[in-house]
Design a protein around this motif. Structure first.
Motif, PDB file in Angstrom:
ATOM      1  N   GLN A   1      34.722   0.947  41.040  1.00 28.07           N
ATOM      2  CA  GLN A   1      35.449   1.905  40.767  1.00 28.07           C
ATOM      3  C   GLN A   1      35.019   2.574  39.468  1.00 28.07           C
ATOM      4  O   GLN A   1      34.797   2.072  38.452  1.00 28.07           O
TER       5      GLN A   1
ATOM      6  N   PHE B   1      35.517  -4.819  41.188  1.00 28.24           N
ATOM      7  CA  PHE B   1      36.826  -5.749  41.663  1.00 28.24           C
ATOM      8  C   PHE B   1      36.242  -6.728  42.741  1.00 28.24           C
ATOM      9  O   PHE B   1      35.506  -6.296  43.642  1.00 28.24           O
TER      10      PHE B   1
ATOM     11  N   TRP C   1      43.705  -9.484  44.372  1.00 22.69           N
ATOM     12  CA  TRP C   1      42.621  -8.868  43.540  1.00 22.69           C
ATOM     13  C   TRP C   1      42.422  -9.246  42.058  1.00 22.69           C
ATOM     14  O   TRP C   1      43.243  -9.759  41.501  1.00 22.69           O
TER      15      TRP C   1
ATOM     16  N   TYR D   1      48.828   0.704  47.196  1.00 20.27           N
ATOM     17  CA  TYR D   1      48.831  -0.071  45.874  1.00 20.27           C
ATOM     18  C   TYR D   1      49.393   0.779  44.710  1.00 20.27           C
ATOM     19  O   TYR D   1      48.999   1.784  44.688  1.00 20.27           O
ATOM     20  N   ARG D   2      49.707  -0.016  43.623  1.00 27.59           N
ATOM     21  CA  ARG D   2      49.619   0.538  42.434  1.00 27.59           C
ATOM     22  C   ARG D   2      48.627  -0.334  41.497  1.00 27.59           C
ATOM     23  O   ARG D   2      48.311  -1.368  41.376  1.00 27.59           O
ATOM     24  N   GLN D   3      48.148   0.765  40.588  1.00 21.58           N
ATOM     25  CA  GLN D   3      47.063   0.198  39.647  1.00 21.58           C
ATOM     26  C   GLN D   3      47.558   0.230  38.183  1.00 21.58           C
ATOM     27  O   GLN D   3      47.606   1.654  37.738  1.00 21.58           O
ATOM     28  N   ASP D   4      47.694  -0.421  37.531  1.00 15.28           N
ATOM     29  CA  ASP D   4      48.326  -0.530  35.930  1.00 15.28           C
ATOM     30  C   ASP D   4      47.127  -1.279  35.106  1.00 15.28           C
ATOM     31  O   ASP D   4      46.498  -2.177  35.560  1.00 15.28           O
TER      32      ASP D   4
ATOM     33  N   GLY E   1      45.508  -5.122  37.249  1.00 16.11           N
ATOM     34  CA  GLY E   1      44.781  -4.988  38.549  1.00 16.11           C
ATOM     35  C   GLY E   1      45.556  -4.026  39.727  1.00 16.11           C
ATOM     36  O   GLY E   1      46.362  -3.334  39.168  1.00 16.11           O
ATOM     37  N   LEU E   2      45.055  -4.202  40.732  1.00 14.93           N
ATOM     38  CA  LEU E   2      45.700  -3.644  41.767  1.00 14.93           C
ATOM     39  C   LEU E   2      46.880  -4.558  42.443  1.00 14.93           C
ATOM     40  O   LEU E   2      46.619  -5.745  42.521  1.00 14.93           O
ATOM     41  N   ARG E   3      47.976  -4.169  42.738  1.00  9.25           N
ATOM     42  CA  ARG E   3      49.059  -4.726  43.459  1.00  9.25           C
ATOM     43  C   ARG E   3      49.591  -4.131  44.629  1.00  9.25           C
ATOM     44  O   ARG E   3      49.763  -2.933  44.442  1.00  9.25           O
TER      45      ARG E   3
ATOM     46  N   SER F   1      52.300   4.930  36.990  1.00 11.56           N
ATOM     47  CA  SER F   1      51.261   4.298  37.379  1.00 11.56           C
ATOM     48  C   SER F   1      50.218   4.956  38.096  1.00 11.56           C
ATOM     49  O   SER F   1      50.649   6.475  38.352  1.00 11.56           O
TER      50      SER F   1
END
Lengths: 111, 113
Positions: free
Chosen positions: A37, A88, A101, B35-38, B42-44, B87
């Motif tokens: 990314q 990642f 992840w 996904y959400r990235q915060d 990380g990615l959830r 987010s």
């Protein structure tokens, strides 16, 4: 609960140097993915590793998977500035259709 | 090919408002996900779908709904926005669940005030 740990989380390296990013996971899995990314951008698939001993290479990046050690590595050879990004790893548990992840490794390659 | 298209790119909501984030893919992919990235987390995975008419929850589904009426589209609905939903949201798809990498959209940056 499956945990995926990447280290280091932050890496600053000089151009031309080699380094390895590690991805450890806590349960059995033979499927692991690496993504890149760039800042403020989307994620791009780098490697798909689908079996123990799998090794994939693209340019200056090489990824491997050791399912017995529950470890994947992303090796960087002769780093260049263009490799600066966040990397990642993501692990497929195999029990459901979900990836878990890592937090990502932020790589900065300096001249 | 357009790949995975997300709209909007940016959105500001007030607490309690609802909205829908759109996601469309033109690759005939079976699997789609949100996904959400915060920062620092990380990615959830919020929700996912393995085909039209089939959806399931991910790690953090509360406050979100999805539907999959067609193979191409997988909208994400925020029912009553909360500041905790601030987010970056990514939609991703893949040809099949296993063995195929995810193709990500460009993301939606959502701020809830």
């Amino acid at each position: 609960e499956l945990k995926v740990e990447q280290n280091p989380l932050f890496l600053s390296m000089q151009e031309g140097k080699n380094y390895t990013i590690y991805c450890n996971y806590s349960t059995t899995s033979d499927r692991l993915y690496w993504y890149r990314q760039d800042p403020g951008k989307s994620l791009e698939s780098l490697f798909v590793l689908l079996s123990n001993g799998a090794v994939k290479q693209e340019g200056r990046l090489m990824a491997s998977l050791d399912t017995k050690a529950r470890l994947s590595t992303l090796h960087i050879t002769a780093a260049v500035h263009d490799l600066s990004a966040t990397y990642f790893c993501a692990v497929d548990t195999g029990n459901n259709r979900k990836l878990i992840w890592g937090l990502g490794t932020s790589l900065a390659v300096n001249p | 090919n357009a790949g995975v298209t997300q709209t909007p790119k940016f959105q500001v909501l007030k607490t309690g408002q609802s909205m829908t984030l759109q996601c469309a893919q033109d690759m005939n992919h079976e699997y789609m996900s949100w996904y959400r990235q915060d920062p620092g987390m990380g990615l959830r995975l919020i929700h996912y779908s393995v085909g039209a008419g089939i959806t399931d929850q991910g790690e953090v589904p509360n406050g979100y709904n999805v539907s999959r009426s067609t193979t191409e589209d997988f909208p994400l609905r925020l029912l009553s926005a909360a500041p905790s939903q601030t987010s970056v949201y990514f939609c991703a798809s893949s040809y099949s669940w296993n063995n195929s990498p995810l193709h990500f959209g460009n993301g939606t940056r959502l701020t809830v005030t």
